[in-house]
Design a protein around this motif. Structure first.
Motif, PDB file in Angstrom:
ATOM      1  N   LEU A  75      -7.600   1.754  -8.674  1.00 23.62           N
ATOM      2  CA  LEU A  75      -7.007   0.923  -7.537  1.00 23.62           C
ATOM      3  C   LEU A  75      -5.690   1.715  -6.984  1.00 23.62           C
ATOM      4  N   LEU A  76      -4.874   2.384  -7.626  1.00 19.99           N
ATOM      5  CA  LEU A  76      -3.790   3.015  -7.147  1.00 19.99           C
ATOM      6  C   LEU A  76      -3.946   4.212  -6.287  1.00 19.99           C
ATOM      7  N   THR A  77      -5.032   5.194  -6.629  1.00 14.85           N
ATOM      8  CA  THR A  77      -5.005   6.444  -5.921  1.00 14.85           C
ATOM      9  C   THR A  77      -5.331   6.253  -4.425  1.00 14.85           C
ATOM     10  N   PRO A  78      -6.423   5.460  -3.876  1.00 14.38           N
ATOM     11  CA  PRO A  78      -6.451   5.316  -2.579  1.00 14.38           C
ATOM     12  C   PRO A  78      -5.354   5.032  -1.775  1.00 14.38           C
ATOM     13  N   TRP A  79      -4.497   3.977  -2.392  1.00 16.55           N
ATOM     14  CA  TRP A  79      -3.066   3.529  -1.525  1.00 16.55           C
ATOM     15  C   TRP A  79      -2.056   4.669  -1.596  1.00 16.55           C
ATOM     16  N   LEU A  80      -2.088   5.434  -2.718  1.00 17.97           N
ATOM     17  CA  LEU A  80      -0.871   6.651  -2.658  1.00 17.97           C
ATOM     18  C   LEU A  80      -1.617   7.826  -1.748  1.00 17.97           C
ATOM     19  N   VAL A  81      -2.764   8.113  -1.716  1.00 15.61           N
ATOM     20  CA  VAL A  81      -3.216   9.121  -0.977  1.00 15.61           C
ATOM     21  C   VAL A  81      -2.979   8.679   0.682  1.00 15.61           C
ATOM     22  N   HIS A  82      -3.309   7.364   0.755  1.00  8.57           N
ATOM     23  CA  HIS A  82      -3.044   6.856   2.229  1.00  8.57           C
ATOM     24  C   HIS A  82      -1.909   6.981   2.727  1.00  8.57           C
ATOM     25  N   LEU A  84       0.938   8.638   1.084  1.00  6.74           N
ATOM     26  CA  LEU A  84       1.364  10.208   0.863  1.00  6.74           C
ATOM     27  C   LEU A  84       0.725  11.401   1.061  1.00  6.74           C
ATOM     28  N   GLY A  85      -0.549  11.299   0.896  1.00  3.32           N
ATOM     29  CA  GLY A  85      -1.265  12.480   1.008  1.00  3.32           C
ATOM     30  C   GLY A  85      -1.964  13.091  -0.108  1.00  3.32           C
ATOM     31  N   ARG A  86      -2.718  13.438  -0.293  1.00  6.17           N
ATOM     32  CA  ARG A  86      -3.573  13.980  -1.352  1.00  6.17           C
ATOM     33  C   ARG A  86      -2.533  14.896  -2.413  1.00  6.17           C
ATOM     34  N   PRO A  87      -1.757  16.018  -1.694  1.00  4.20           N
ATOM     35  CA  PRO A  87      -1.143  16.763  -2.461  1.00  4.20           C
ATOM     36  C   PRO A  87      -0.211  16.200  -3.399  1.00  4.20           C
ATOM     37  N   ARG A  88       0.807  15.490  -2.371  1.00  7.21           N
ATOM     38  CA  ARG A  88       1.739  14.571  -3.130  1.00  7.21           C
ATOM     39  C   ARG A  88       1.377  13.802  -4.192  1.00  7.21           C
ATOM     40  N   THR A  89       0.356  13.201  -3.760  1.00  7.17           N
ATOM     41  CA  THR A  89      -0.233  12.296  -4.975  1.00  7.17           C
ATOM     42  C   THR A  89      -0.534  13.104  -6.212  1.00  7.17           C
ATOM     43  N   VAL A  90      -1.200  14.008  -6.083  1.00  3.64           N
ATOM     44  CA  VAL A  90      -1.547  15.044  -7.339  1.00  3.64           C
ATOM     45  C   VAL A  90       0.086  15.395  -7.870  1.00  3.64           C
ATOM     46  N   ARG A  91       0.668  15.776  -7.159  1.00  2.72           N
ATOM     47  CA  ARG A  91       1.976  16.255  -7.753  1.00  2.72           C
ATOM     48  C   ARG A  91       2.836  15.030  -8.687  1.00  2.72           C
ATOM     49  N   LYS A 128      -8.017  13.789 -11.005  1.00  2.00           N
ATOM     50  CA  LYS A 128      -9.688  13.947 -11.029  1.00  2.00           C
ATOM     51  C   LYS A 128      -9.987  13.127  -9.636  1.00  2.00           C
ATOM     52  N   LEU A 129      -9.563  11.961  -9.327  1.00  2.00           N
ATOM     53  CA  LEU A 129     -10.122  11.497  -8.016  1.00  2.00           C
ATOM     54  C   LEU A 129      -9.758  12.277  -6.964  1.00  2.00           C
ATOM     55  N   CYS A 130      -8.577  12.888  -6.673  1.00  3.83           N
ATOM     56  CA  CYS A 130      -8.170  13.575  -5.888  1.00  3.83           C
ATOM     57  C   CYS A 130      -9.002  14.840  -5.786  1.00  3.83           C
ATOM     58  N   ALA A 131      -9.076  15.489  -6.686  1.00  2.86           N
ATOM     59  CA  ALA A 131     -10.248  16.611  -7.019  1.00  2.86           C
ATOM     60  C   ALA A 131     -11.656  16.265  -6.380  1.00  2.86           C
ATOM     61  N   ASP A 132     -12.021  15.054  -6.746  1.00  5.00           N
ATOM     62  CA  ASP A 132     -13.313  14.876  -6.394  1.00  5.00           C
ATOM     63  C   ASP A 132     -13.237  14.419  -4.803  1.00  5.00           C
ATOM     64  N   ALA A 133     -12.447  13.923  -4.019  1.00  3.34           N
ATOM     65  CA  ALA A 133     -12.363  13.645  -2.753  1.00  3.34           C
ATOM     66  C   ALA A 133     -12.260  14.873  -2.028  1.00  3.34           C
ATOM     67  N   GLY A 134     -11.474  15.823  -2.496  1.00  2.00           N
ATOM     68  CA  GLY A 134     -11.344  17.281  -1.855  1.00  2.00           C
ATOM     69  C   GLY A 134     -12.633  17.842  -1.754  1.00  2.00           C
ATOM     70  N   VAL A 135     -13.598  17.974  -2.894  1.00  3.73           N
ATOM     71  CA  VAL A 135     -14.896  18.498  -2.780  1.00  3.73           C
ATOM     72  C   VAL A 135     -15.635  17.906  -1.908  1.00  3.73           C
ATOM     73  N   GLN A 136     -15.696  16.405  -2.127  1.00  2.00           N
ATOM     74  CA  GLN A 136     -16.700  15.711  -1.205  1.00  2.00           C
ATOM     75  C   GLN A 136     -16.516  15.974   0.262  1.00  2.00           C
ATOM     76  N   GLY A 137     -15.080  16.027   0.562  1.00  2.39           N
ATOM     77  CA  GLY A 137     -14.689  15.992   2.023  1.00  2.39           C
ATOM     78  C   GLY A 137     -14.440  17.308   2.610  1.00  2.39           C
TER      79      GLY A 137
END
Length: 211
Positions: A75-82, A84-91, A128-137
């Motif tokens: 639930l939280l990852t899409p909100w954070l990525v939107h 902050l961006g994926r790199p900051r979310t991973v950090r 993991k979700l950020c890595a999945d999104a990176g590979v898919q996109g």
């Protein structure tokens, strides 16, 4: 082997994806150590108190809390990525995981381990979700399958390797605060490597990724 090599080359050409792989590898190494220590602690050290149980019942509680962390991360990852961006979310996820392990090393008790199961489960799923999104996109259709094969290999090999190392180093009781603290160091190394890969990438590698 050729397919994995092709996947590695495609990953290296996409810094945001390779940075996510590095972060994921760090999490799986640390999480593998934590998994084995948790099993040892519940089997040989912890005794139940009230609703908190020792033995396999306690392991079941830890699994439920880790699963709850996965759900929160979904639930939280899409909100954070939107925002902050994926790199900051991973950090952020890696920092939360490192902080959790530092606190656990200082306070290695049954309630702390259950809380850590929730936080580590959530933080790892965010990565993991950020890595999945990176590979898919960001990986082309012609290489995506081979990159996912490499992804699975990294995901599983790091976990098994970490469990093997922990089995050799940990005492039978699982009481090894120094080993828990070492996993915090693994998370921080993953954070540094993640940033270094991004900085070494092409200028096109954006700070803001699409989740």
């Amino acid at each position: 082997a050729r397919g994995l090599a092709d996947g590695a080359r495609a990953t290296a050409r996409t810094p945001t994806v390779s940075a996510s792989f590095v972060a994921l590898a760090a999490h799986r190494l640390a999480f593998g150590v934590s998994t084995l220590l948790t099993l040892m602690l519940f089997r040989h050290t912890f005794t139940g108190t009230g609703v908190l149980r020792g033995g396999m019942a306690g392991v079941g509680e830890a699994v439920v809390l880790a699963a709850a962390g996965l759900g929160v991360a979904a639930l939280l990852t899409p909100w954070l990525v939107h925002r902050l961006g994926r790199p900051r979310t991973v950090r952020i996820a890696l920092l939360v995981a490192a902080g959790t392990q530092v606190a656990l090393a200082a306070w290695l008790t049954l309630p702390a381990v259950l809380g850590a199961a929730f936080l580590l489960g959530g933080a790892g799923q965010v990565v993991k979700l950020c890595a999945d999104a990176g590979v898919q996109g960001e990986v082309g259709d012609e290489a995506r399958g081979r990159v996912f094969a490499l992804y699975d290999a990294v995901f599983n090999i790091c976990y098994v390797l970490a469990i093997a190392i922990a089995a050799l180093l940990a005492p039978p009781t699982g009481v090894a605060p120094w080993l828990v603290a070492a996993t915090a160091g693994v998370y921080l190394l993953g954070l540094l490597a993640h940033d270094r890969v991004l900085r070494g990438g092409r200028p096109a590698a954006s700070e803001r990724g699409v989740g």
